[in-house]
Design a protein around this motif. Sequence first.
Motif, mmCIF file in Angstrom:
data_model
loop_
_atom_site.group_PDB
_atom_site.id
_atom_site.type_symbol
_atom_site.label_atom_id
_atom_site.label_comp_id
_atom_site.label_asym_id
_atom_site.label_seq_id
_atom_site.Cartn_x
_atom_site.Cartn_y
_atom_site.Cartn_z
ATOM 1 N N VAL A 28 2.130 -12.869 -7.728
ATOM 2 C CA VAL A 28 1.333 -13.270 -8.634
ATOM 3 C C VAL A 28 1.812 -12.262 -10.047
ATOM 4 O O VAL A 28 1.740 -12.923 -11.276
ATOM 5 N N ARG A 29 1.699 -10.789 -9.885
ATOM 6 C CA ARG A 29 1.768 -9.976 -10.832
ATOM 7 C C ARG A 29 2.280 -8.717 -10.485
ATOM 8 O O ARG A 29 1.958 -8.366 -9.401
ATOM 9 N N PRO A 30 2.687 -7.901 -11.290
ATOM 10 C CA PRO A 30 3.087 -6.554 -10.988
ATOM 11 C C PRO A 30 1.598 -5.848 -10.719
ATOM 12 O O PRO A 30 0.705 -6.221 -11.063
ATOM 13 N N ARG A 31 1.789 -4.863 -9.949
ATOM 14 C CA ARG A 31 0.572 -4.086 -9.322
ATOM 15 C C ARG A 31 0.705 -2.686 -9.418
ATOM 16 O O ARG A 31 1.785 -2.013 -9.187
ATOM 17 N N ARG A 32 -0.454 -2.070 -9.756
ATOM 18 C CA ARG A 32 -0.476 -0.735 -9.897
ATOM 19 C C ARG A 32 -0.353 -0.070 -8.349
ATOM 20 O O ARG A 32 -0.904 -0.697 -7.397
ATOM 21 N N CYS A 33 0.285 1.105 -8.574
ATOM 22 C CA CYS A 33 0.430 1.909 -7.182
ATOM 23 C C CYS A 33 -1.239 1.950 -6.420
ATOM 24 O O CYS A 33 -0.911 1.696 -5.238
ATOM 25 N N LYS A 34 -1.894 2.322 -7.134
ATOM 26 C CA LYS A 34 -3.081 2.610 -6.594
ATOM 27 C C LYS A 34 -3.887 1.224 -6.026
ATOM 28 O O LYS A 34 -4.593 1.122 -5.123
ATOM 29 N N ASP A 35 -3.470 0.018 -6.435
ATOM 30 C CA ASP A 35 -3.914 -1.220 -6.108
ATOM 31 C C ASP A 35 -3.361 -1.416 -4.683
ATOM 32 O O ASP A 35 -3.991 -2.342 -3.995
ATOM 33 N N ILE A 36 -2.335 -0.980 -4.367
ATOM 34 C CA ILE A 36 -1.500 -1.512 -3.478
ATOM 35 C C ILE A 36 -2.248 -1.066 -1.967
ATOM 36 O O ILE A 36 -2.341 -1.824 -0.966
ATOM 37 N N ASP A 37 -3.039 0.089 -1.953
ATOM 38 C CA ASP A 37 -3.549 0.431 -0.873
ATOM 39 C C ASP A 37 -4.888 -0.410 -0.600
ATOM 40 O O ASP A 37 -4.922 -1.020 0.463
ATOM 41 N N SER A 38 -5.441 -1.009 -1.444
ATOM 42 C CA SER A 38 -6.587 -2.146 -1.215
ATOM 43 C C SER A 38 -6.161 -3.173 -0.960
ATOM 44 O O SER A 38 -6.475 -4.074 0.101
ATOM 45 N N ILE A 39 -5.056 -3.734 -1.719
ATOM 46 C CA ILE A 39 -4.394 -4.988 -1.102
ATOM 47 C C ILE A 39 -4.063 -5.064 0.039
ATOM 48 O O ILE A 39 -4.101 -6.021 0.857
ATOM 49 N N ALA A 40 -3.203 -4.109 0.640
ATOM 50 C CA ALA A 40 -2.802 -3.842 2.125
ATOM 51 C C ALA A 40 -3.619 -3.638 2.927
ATOM 52 O O ALA A 40 -3.311 -3.540 4.256
ATOM 53 N N SER A 41 -4.722 -3.132 2.631
ATOM 54 C CA SER A 41 -5.900 -2.427 3.492
ATOM 55 C C SER A 41 -5.320 -1.382 4.184
ATOM 56 O O SER A 41 -5.351 -1.525 5.687
ATOM 57 N N CYS A 42 -4.767 -0.474 3.569
ATOM 58 C CA CYS A 42 -4.168 0.700 4.296
ATOM 59 C C CYS A 42 -4.343 1.833 3.354
ATOM 60 O O CYS A 42 -4.729 1.871 2.156
ATOM 61 N N SER A 43 -4.007 3.063 3.888
ATOM 62 C CA SER A 43 -4.148 4.307 3.022
ATOM 63 C C SER A 43 -3.111 4.777 2.475
ATOM 64 O O SER A 43 -3.149 5.838 1.461
ATOM 65 N N ASN A 44 -1.641 4.396 2.812
ATOM 66 C CA ASN A 44 -0.607 4.802 2.020
ATOM 67 C C ASN A 44 0.361 3.734 1.586
ATOM 68 O O ASN A 44 1.275 3.344 2.407
ATOM 69 N N GLY A 45 -0.115 3.099 0.409
ATOM 70 C CA GLY A 45 0.571 1.896 -0.096
ATOM 71 C C GLY A 45 2.152 2.084 -0.270
ATOM 72 O O GLY A 45 2.855 1.521 -0.049
ATOM 73 N N ALA A 46 2.186 3.428 -0.786
ATOM 74 C CA ALA A 46 3.838 3.762 -1.237
ATOM 75 C C ALA A 46 4.482 3.745 0.033
ATOM 76 O O ALA A 46 5.536 3.542 -0.042
ATOM 77 N N ASP A 47 4.066 4.342 1.142
ATOM 78 C CA ASP A 47 4.716 4.297 2.509
ATOM 79 C C ASP A 47 4.882 2.728 2.802
ATOM 80 O O ASP A 47 6.153 2.474 3.080
ATOM 81 N N LEU A 48 4.103 2.059 2.848
ATOM 82 C CA LEU A 48 4.025 0.470 2.942
ATOM 83 C C LEU A 48 5.470 0.089 2.185
ATOM 84 O O LEU A 48 6.165 -0.724 2.513
ATOM 85 N N ILE A 49 5.314 0.314 1.041
ATOM 86 C CA ILE A 49 6.421 -0.292 -0.073
ATOM 87 C C ILE A 49 7.861 0.284 0.321
ATOM 88 O O ILE A 49 8.606 -0.546 0.414
ATOM 89 N N SER A 50 7.872 1.438 0.885
ATOM 90 C CA SER A 50 9.038 2.089 1.199
ATOM 91 C C SER A 50 9.702 1.312 2.375
ATOM 92 O O SER A 50 10.818 1.305 2.581
#
Length: 100
Positions: A28-50
Amino acid sequence: FTKNNLDRTPFPGTSNPRYLRVIQALLVRPRRCKDIDSIASCSNGADLISQLPELWLNIPCIWVNFIDSHGFSCRSGIYYLTTNDRRKINHWILMTARGG
């Protein structure tokens, strides 16, 4: 993984609901790092992206400067899909819809 391998290898798909939510949001669009946690329902979105290069996706992050609500200069990361990854994901969606 090398960039060339990531670019040339098709996206195999995933059934992981966290990955799917993040991929859908990034389509849909680029997302801020801090928003990935809530989108993924996880506490470490950066790890998920990695973990996404395991699916042959390379999700870049750019850093932008901004002024926070207290007037302090800050930096925030923004994840986005490359054109190549959009093509790979859209191809997978099309093939899945066709049953292939």
